[in-house]
Design a protein around this motif. Sequence first.
Motif, PDB file in Angstrom:
ATOM      1  N   ILE A   1       0.877  -1.174   0.000  1.00  9.26           N
ATOM      2  CA  ILE A   1       0.000   0.000   0.000  1.00  9.26           C
ATOM      3  C   ILE A   1       0.907   1.214   0.000  1.00  9.26           C
ATOM      4  O   ILE A   1       1.773   1.358   0.872  1.00  9.26           O
ATOM      5  CB  ILE A   1      -0.924   0.039   1.230  1.00  9.26           C
ATOM      6  N   ALA A   2       0.751   2.106  -0.985  1.00 14.80           N
ATOM      7  CA  ALA A   2       1.640   3.253  -1.103  1.00 14.80           C
ATOM      8  C   ALA A   2       0.857   4.495  -1.490  1.00 14.80           C
ATOM      9  O   ALA A   2      -0.128   4.422  -2.232  1.00 14.80           O
ATOM     10  CB  ALA A   2       2.726   2.980  -2.144  1.00 14.80           C
ATOM     11  N   LYS A   3       1.298   5.648  -0.993  1.00 15.44           N
ATOM     12  CA  LYS A   3       0.652   6.897  -1.360  1.00 15.44           C
ATOM     13  C   LYS A   3       1.014   7.305  -2.785  1.00 15.44           C
ATOM     14  O   LYS A   3       0.206   7.854  -3.526  1.00 15.44           O
ATOM     15  CB  LYS A   3       1.051   8.004  -0.371  1.00 15.44           C
ATOM     16  N   PHE A   4       2.268   7.019  -3.165  1.00 17.46           N
ATOM     17  CA  PHE A   4       2.737   7.380  -4.512  1.00 17.46           C
ATOM     18  C   PHE A   4       3.395   6.181  -5.180  1.00 17.46           C
ATOM     19  O   PHE A   4       4.079   5.397  -4.517  1.00 17.46           O
ATOM     20  CB  PHE A   4       3.740   8.538  -4.454  1.00 17.46           C
ATOM     21  N   LEU A   5       3.213   6.087  -6.488  1.00 18.02           N
ATOM     22  CA  LEU A   5       3.861   5.058  -7.308  1.00 18.02           C
ATOM     23  C   LEU A   5       4.699   5.768  -8.362  1.00 18.02           C
ATOM     24  O   LEU A   5       4.203   6.605  -9.112  1.00 18.02           O
ATOM     25  CB  LEU A   5       2.811   4.179  -7.985  1.00 18.02           C
ATOM     26  N   VAL A   6       5.994   5.445  -8.416  1.00 16.24           N
ATOM     27  CA  VAL A   6       6.901   6.044  -9.388  1.00 16.24           C
ATOM     28  C   VAL A   6       7.422   4.933 -10.297  1.00 16.24           C
ATOM     29  O   VAL A   6       8.108   4.017  -9.832  1.00 16.24           O
ATOM     30  CB  VAL A   6       8.092   6.755  -8.702  1.00 16.24           C
ATOM     31  N   VAL A   7       7.090   4.992 -11.577  1.00 17.78           N
ATOM     32  CA  VAL A   7       7.533   3.974 -12.535  1.00 17.78           C
ATOM     33  C   VAL A   7       8.692   4.530 -13.355  1.00 17.78           C
ATOM     34  O   VAL A   7       8.535   5.518 -14.068  1.00 17.78           O
ATOM     35  CB  VAL A   7       6.378   3.535 -13.465  1.00 17.78           C
ATOM     36  N   VAL A   8       9.860   3.921 -13.215  1.00 17.42           N
ATOM     37  CA  VAL A   8      11.058   4.394 -13.921  1.00 17.42           C
ATOM     38  C   VAL A   8      11.728   3.207 -14.624  1.00 17.42           C
ATOM     39  O   VAL A   8      12.905   2.931 -14.425  1.00 17.42           O
ATOM     40  CB  VAL A   8      12.040   5.105 -12.957  1.00 17.42           C
ATOM     41  N   SER A   9      10.958   2.538 -15.451  1.00 10.91           N
ATOM     42  CA  SER A   9      11.469   1.333 -16.128  1.00 10.91           C
ATOM     43  C   SER A   9      12.261   1.667 -17.387  1.00 10.91           C
ATOM     44  O   SER A   9      12.893   0.790 -17.972  1.00 10.91           O
ATOM     45  CB  SER A   9      10.317   0.381 -16.463  1.00 10.91           C
ATOM     46  N   GLY A  10      12.234   2.940 -17.829  1.00  7.70           N
ATOM     47  CA  GLY A  10      13.088   3.356 -18.939  1.00  7.70           C
ATOM     48  C   GLY A  10      12.402   3.321 -20.290  1.00  7.70           C
ATOM     49  O   GLY A  10      11.619   2.426 -20.581  1.00  7.70           O
ATOM     50  N   GLU A  11      12.735   4.310 -21.145  1.00  7.84           N
ATOM     51  CA  GLU A  11      12.089   4.392 -22.455  1.00  7.84           C
ATOM     52  C   GLU A  11      12.618   3.344 -23.431  1.00  7.84           C
ATOM     53  O   GLU A  11      11.991   3.046 -24.440  1.00  7.84           O
ATOM     54  CB  GLU A  11      12.261   5.794 -23.058  1.00  7.84           C
ATOM     55  N   ASN A  12      13.792   2.775 -23.135  1.00  3.33           N
ATOM     56  CA  ASN A  12      14.378   1.763 -24.024  1.00  3.33           C
ATOM     57  C   ASN A  12      14.385   0.387 -23.381  1.00  3.33           C
ATOM     58  O   ASN A  12      15.174  -0.481 -23.744  1.00  3.33           O
ATOM     59  CB  ASN A  12      15.816   2.163 -24.383  1.00  3.33           C
ATOM     60  N   ASN A  13      13.489   0.162 -22.436  1.00  2.00           N
ATOM     61  CA  ASN A  13      13.539  -1.063 -21.646  1.00  2.00           C
ATOM     62  C   ASN A  13      13.047  -2.288 -22.404  1.00  2.00           C
ATOM     63  O   ASN A  13      13.566  -3.390 -22.224  1.00  2.00           O
ATOM     64  CB  ASN A  13      12.705  -0.881 -20.374  1.00  2.00           C
ATOM     65  N   ALA A  14      12.034  -2.110 -23.252  1.00  2.00           N
ATOM     66  CA  ALA A  14      11.408  -3.263 -23.908  1.00  2.00           C
ATOM     67  C   ALA A  14      11.927  -3.441 -25.334  1.00  2.00           C
ATOM     68  O   ALA A  14      12.042  -2.477 -26.087  1.00  2.00           O
ATOM     69  CB  ALA A  14       9.889  -3.089 -23.936  1.00  2.00           C
TER      70      ALA A  14
END
Length: 283
Positions: free
Chosen positions: A128-141
Amino acid sequence: MENVAIIIVGAGPAGLATVACLTHLSIPYVIVEREDCNASLWRNRAYDRLKLHLAKEFCELPHMLYPTDAPTYIPKALFVKYLDDYTACFHIQPKYLTCVESPTYDNDKKCWSIVARDMAEDTTINFIAKFLVVVSGENNAENIPVIPGLDSFPGEAIHSSRYKSGKSFSGMSVLVIGSGNSRMEIAYDLAIHDVNTSIVIRSPIHVMTKELIRLGMTLAHHLPLNLVDNLLVMEAKFTFGDLSRHGITMPKMCPMILKSKTGRSTVIDVGTVGLIKKGIIQV
């Protein structure tokens, strides 16, 4: 169930930088990473000759400078060491081999309910989190387009993330599909390793030197972007000449505005254009 203020997904450079800033402000967090190490793209999916294409002053992470003797353009191995030192400096301890499966935002409670999987233990973790930060990268896939006949192609077909060095292809014929920075540099690396190299360039691209990009990014702090852009285009034409005769056309939109509006990056030349002009690399 784990309650945290912030959960960060991805332990690449951006994820590590986010954590360092939170640590600096004494804000609690949890960082998860689906691979078994930080910066997995740099460690495992980058070619051997890779250096940061931007000057080091534009690539330092918050609160930690590069060593004073670091070169202007940081090579892959030194950048990975810098990230390891950064992780140690800020006592960053990602939950490795942990993959987020479903994040859901609760509008009433104003929080995220996140289901993740510990792949080592094959167990489920709930956050359970107040904020979610997704930093998987623009060249990840990886992005491999569907090409008719590829499944019956008798040669080897690989994604650029699996490419390491032209040494493995010496004496062969290789076609590089695409003309972004990695593809143009891979074409160069192949050609200097005695590979019969061709490259497919489908779309118009801007081509600049590292020095021009460094100048442009510096001037952009002091001058209007359109003025900087016009200067870069003029200097690029002077440096490379008319590349249309070699199969390389220029977009109508200028390079820095193109990046800001579409995300498309300028190609930073490492010597590929010179080999194209000489006919060593076929377009």
